[in-house]
Design an enzyme around this catalytic site. Structure first.
Site, PDB file in Angstrom:
ATOM      1  N   GLU A   1      -1.530   5.944  -9.167  1.00  0.00           N
ATOM      2  CA  GLU A   1      -2.489   6.928  -8.643  1.00  0.00           C
ATOM      3  C   GLU A   1      -2.369   8.254  -9.373  1.00  0.00           C
ATOM      4  OE1 GLU A   1      -3.021   7.230  -4.396  1.00  0.00           O
ATOM      5  OE2 GLU A   1      -3.777   9.267  -4.517  1.00  0.00           O
TER       6      GLU A   1
ATOM      7  N   ALA B   1     -11.490   5.050   2.105  1.00  0.00           N
ATOM      8  CA  ALA B   1     -12.908   4.723   1.939  1.00  0.00           C
ATOM      9  C   ALA B   1     -13.548   4.146   3.200  1.00  0.00           C
ATOM     10  CB  ALA B   1     -13.071   3.776   0.758  1.00  0.00           C
ATOM     11  N   SER B   2     -12.974   4.435   4.358  1.00  0.00           N
ATOM     12  CA  SER B   2     -13.643   4.000   5.592  1.00  0.00           C
ATOM     13  C   SER B   2     -14.870   4.870   5.828  1.00  0.00           C
ATOM     14  CB  SER B   2     -12.693   4.119   6.790  1.00  0.00           C
ATOM     15  OG  SER B   2     -11.818   3.000   6.833  1.00  0.00           O
TER      16      SER B   2
ATOM     17  N   ASP C   1       0.857  -1.192   0.000  1.00  0.00           N
ATOM     18  CA  ASP C   1       0.000   0.000   0.000  1.00  0.00           C
ATOM     19  C   ASP C   1       0.897   1.247   0.000  1.00  0.00           C
ATOM     20  OD1 ASP C   1      -2.414   1.374   0.201  1.00  0.00           O
ATOM     21  OD2 ASP C   1      -2.474   1.270   2.394  1.00  0.00           O
ATOM     22  N   HIS C   2       0.652   2.163  -0.908  1.00  0.00           N
ATOM     23  CA  HIS C   2       1.385   3.425  -0.982  1.00  0.00           C
ATOM     24  C   HIS C   2       2.913   3.265  -1.057  1.00  0.00           C
ATOM     25  CE1 HIS C   2      -2.128   5.947  -0.493  1.00  0.00           C
ATOM     26  NE2 HIS C   2      -2.540   5.128   0.453  1.00  0.00           N
TER      27      HIS C   2
ATOM     28  N   ILE D   1      -9.789  -0.108   3.094  1.00  0.00           N
ATOM     29  CA  ILE D   1     -10.360   0.131   4.432  1.00  0.00           C
ATOM     30  C   ILE D   1      -9.299  -0.159   5.490  1.00  0.00           C
ATOM     31  CG2 ILE D   1     -12.156  -0.590   6.074  1.00  0.00           C
ATOM     32  CD1 ILE D   1     -13.720  -1.511   3.448  1.00  0.00           C
TER      33      ILE D   1
ATOM     34  N   HIS E   1      -7.924   9.968   3.671  1.00  0.00           N
ATOM     35  CA  HIS E   1      -7.447   8.998   4.663  1.00  0.00           C
ATOM     36  C   HIS E   1      -7.787   9.418   6.092  1.00  0.00           C
ATOM     37  CE1 HIS E   1      -4.739   7.874   1.241  1.00  0.00           C
ATOM     38  NE2 HIS E   1      -5.095   6.681   1.664  1.00  0.00           N
ATOM     39  N   GLY E   2      -7.885   8.426   6.978  1.00  0.00           N
ATOM     40  CA  GLY E   2      -8.001   8.697   8.408  1.00  0.00           C
ATOM     41  C   GLY E   2      -9.437   8.803   8.893  1.00  0.00           C
TER      42      GLY E   2
ATOM     43  N   ASP F   1       2.828   4.962  -5.589  1.00  0.00           N
ATOM     44  CA  ASP F   1       2.062   6.197  -5.406  1.00  0.00           C
ATOM     45  C   ASP F   1       2.938   7.392  -5.758  1.00  0.00           C
ATOM     46  OD1 ASP F   1       0.650   8.371  -4.608  1.00  0.00           O
ATOM     47  OD2 ASP F   1       0.240   7.666  -2.576  1.00  0.00           O
TER      48      ASP F   1
HETATM   49  P1  13P Z   1      -9.049   4.799   5.389  1.00  0.00           P
HETATM   50  O1  13P Z   1      -8.178   5.653   6.245  1.00  0.00           O
HETATM   51  O2  13P Z   1     -10.285   5.524   4.969  1.00  0.00           O
HETATM   52  O3  13P Z   1      -9.381   3.499   6.022  1.00  0.00           O
HETATM   53  O4  13P Z   1      -8.244   4.492   4.033  1.00  0.00           O
HETATM   54  C1  13P Z   1      -7.281   3.472   4.014  1.00  0.00           C
HETATM   55  C2  13P Z   1      -6.451   3.490   2.773  1.00  0.00           C
HETATM   56  O5  13P Z   1      -6.735   4.148   1.795  1.00  0.00           O
HETATM   57  C3  13P Z   1      -5.252   2.647   2.764  1.00  0.00           C
HETATM   58  O6  13P Z   1      -4.475   2.853   1.635  1.00  0.00           O
HETATM   59  O1  G3H Z   2      -3.289   4.892   3.549  1.00  0.00           O
HETATM   60  C1  G3H Z   2      -2.740   4.669   4.622  1.00  0.00           C
HETATM   61  C2  G3H Z   2      -3.047   3.408   5.343  1.00  0.00           C
HETATM   62  O2  G3H Z   2      -4.177   3.593   6.170  1.00  0.00           O
HETATM   63  C3  G3H Z   2      -1.850   2.908   6.080  1.00  0.00           C
HETATM   64  O3  G3H Z   2      -1.579   3.702   7.182  1.00  0.00           O
HETATM   65  O4  G3H Z   2       0.821   4.290   6.938  1.00  0.00           O
HETATM   66  O5  G3H Z   2      -0.360   4.386   9.168  1.00  0.00           O
HETATM   67  O6  G3H Z   2       0.178   2.192   8.122  1.00  0.00           O
HETATM   68  P1  G3H Z   2      -0.128   3.641   7.883  1.00  0.00           P
HETATM   69 ZN    ZN Z   3      -4.540   4.863   0.867  1.00  0.00          ZN
END
Ligand code: 13P
Ligand code: G3H
Ligand code: ZN
Length: 336
Positions: free
Chosen positions: A146, A235-236, A94-95, A277, A190-191, A116
């Protein structure tokens, strides 16, 4: 030592995205950092027969140790064979922010990576993404790129405002990079505080109502790249029940607001094939841990608070798969 994801029994995202597009659902991508989250994701998705993507951020690699994480994911693949033998999952970075990080993950068994480059210029984003795609495709690993910037924390960079994806950039980006899926910015973030109170309205009960997602931009993008898998980050839903439970047990989450479930449901029926999520899982676990500490202050066995937190996360995942993503029951249609 390098290892291929194929030897670990994992899959890339191709087959699951193809089915997600055809059957109008989205594959959930859940982040994990520890054993309890991993157990909840695997057992929740196995029970609901949902294809899924196990996501690891660079923060997760630092927190849990990259070697241990990789073996945990391998362990999850073995457990899944016992729980739901036809079901498969992708292990996804992720990212990812550098070629080296993506390469390292590919070499250690990841089946999918995100590069990303959204904070770079369009040209630099293309160049970096292309470099990752060239390496990844040699190993049949899928790549998410992205375009556009989400408000909130991304890549350790905090962006105050979203920069929506520009539909007229997507065809050139796809052509020049060769990515397999594209994360876009249409108003998610995010968040747990996705919008400021000023960006929201209030309903009759005084509850914050966020601005709607920009489905017009999504539709514009879909027209230009028909059938191409789109990804939604941030997308939470920031589930209000969990926020209330946290705040009524000593927490202080102020003005937390997320993406309403009905908007995600609508997105899942479009070209959006992957929905990320993380925050909702964090909130579910924190709510339960706070409640146990509040109700049983003498408790000091981690299993007595992490166990119920894990159960709640599993319950949440099953509900998301069934009611929001529409991914429940689709495992057998892809691999059964
Ligand atoms: P949330 O913070 O909305 O759960 O998003 C998570 C996310 O995009 C991880 O890459
Ligand atoms: O998009 C970010 C994810 O929620 C991962 O978060 O970098 O705190 O592990 P993190
Ligand atoms: Zn993300």
């Amino acid at each position: 030592m390098t290892v291929s994801y194929k030897d670990l029994g994992l899959v890339n995202t191709k087959a699951m995205f193809k089915k997600a597009f055809e059957l109008k659902f989205a594959v959930p991508a859940y982040n994990f950092n520890n054993m309890e989250q991993l157990q909840a994701i695997v057992t929740g998705c196995a029970e609901s027969d949902s294809p899924f993507i196990l996501q690891v951020s660079s923060g997760a690699r630092k927190y849990a140790n990259q070697t241990l994480l990789r073996y945990m994911a391998q362990g999850a693949a073995e457990l899944l064979k016992e729980l739901n033998p036809h079901l498969k999952f992708a292990l996804h970075l992720d990212h990812g922010d550098t070629f080296e990080l993506c390469k390292n993950c590919i070499d250690s068994g990841f089946s999918s990576v995100m590069i990303d480059g959204s904070h770079h210029s369009f040209e630099k984003n293309i160049e970096l993404t292309r470099q990752v795609v060239e390496y990844a495709h040699q190993h049949d690993v899928t790549v998410e790129g992205e375009l556009g910037v989400l408000a909130g924390i991304e890549d350790d960079v905090v962006a105050a405002e979203s920069v929506y994806t520009q539909p007229d950039e997507v065809e050139e980006f796809l052509e020049k990079t060769g990515v397999d899926s594209l994360a876009i910015s249409i108003g998610t973030s995010h968040g747990a505080n996705k919008f400021t109170p000023e960006q929201c309205t209030r309903n009759a009960e005084g509850v914050l109502v966020p601005p709607p997602l920009r489905f017009d931009i999504l539709e514009e993008i879909e027209k230009r790249i028909p059938g191409f898998p789109i990804v939604l980050h941030g997308a939470s839903s920031v589930v209000p029940e969990y926020v209330n439970m946290i705040n009524s047990h000593g927490g202080a989450l102020k003005d937390a607001v997320g993406i309403p479930a009905d908007q995600l449901r609508r997105a899942a029926t479009s070209a959006v094939c992957k929905i990320n999520i993380d925050s909702d899982g964090r909130l579910a676990m924190t709510a339960v841990v706070r409640k146990v500490f509040h109700d049983s202050p003498a408790e000091f066995d981690p299993r007595k608070y992490l166990g119920p937190a894990r159960e709640e996360l599993k319950k949440m995942i099953i509900a998301k798969n069934q009611d929001v993503l529409g991914s429940a029951g689709k495992g057998k249609l892809i691999w059964g």
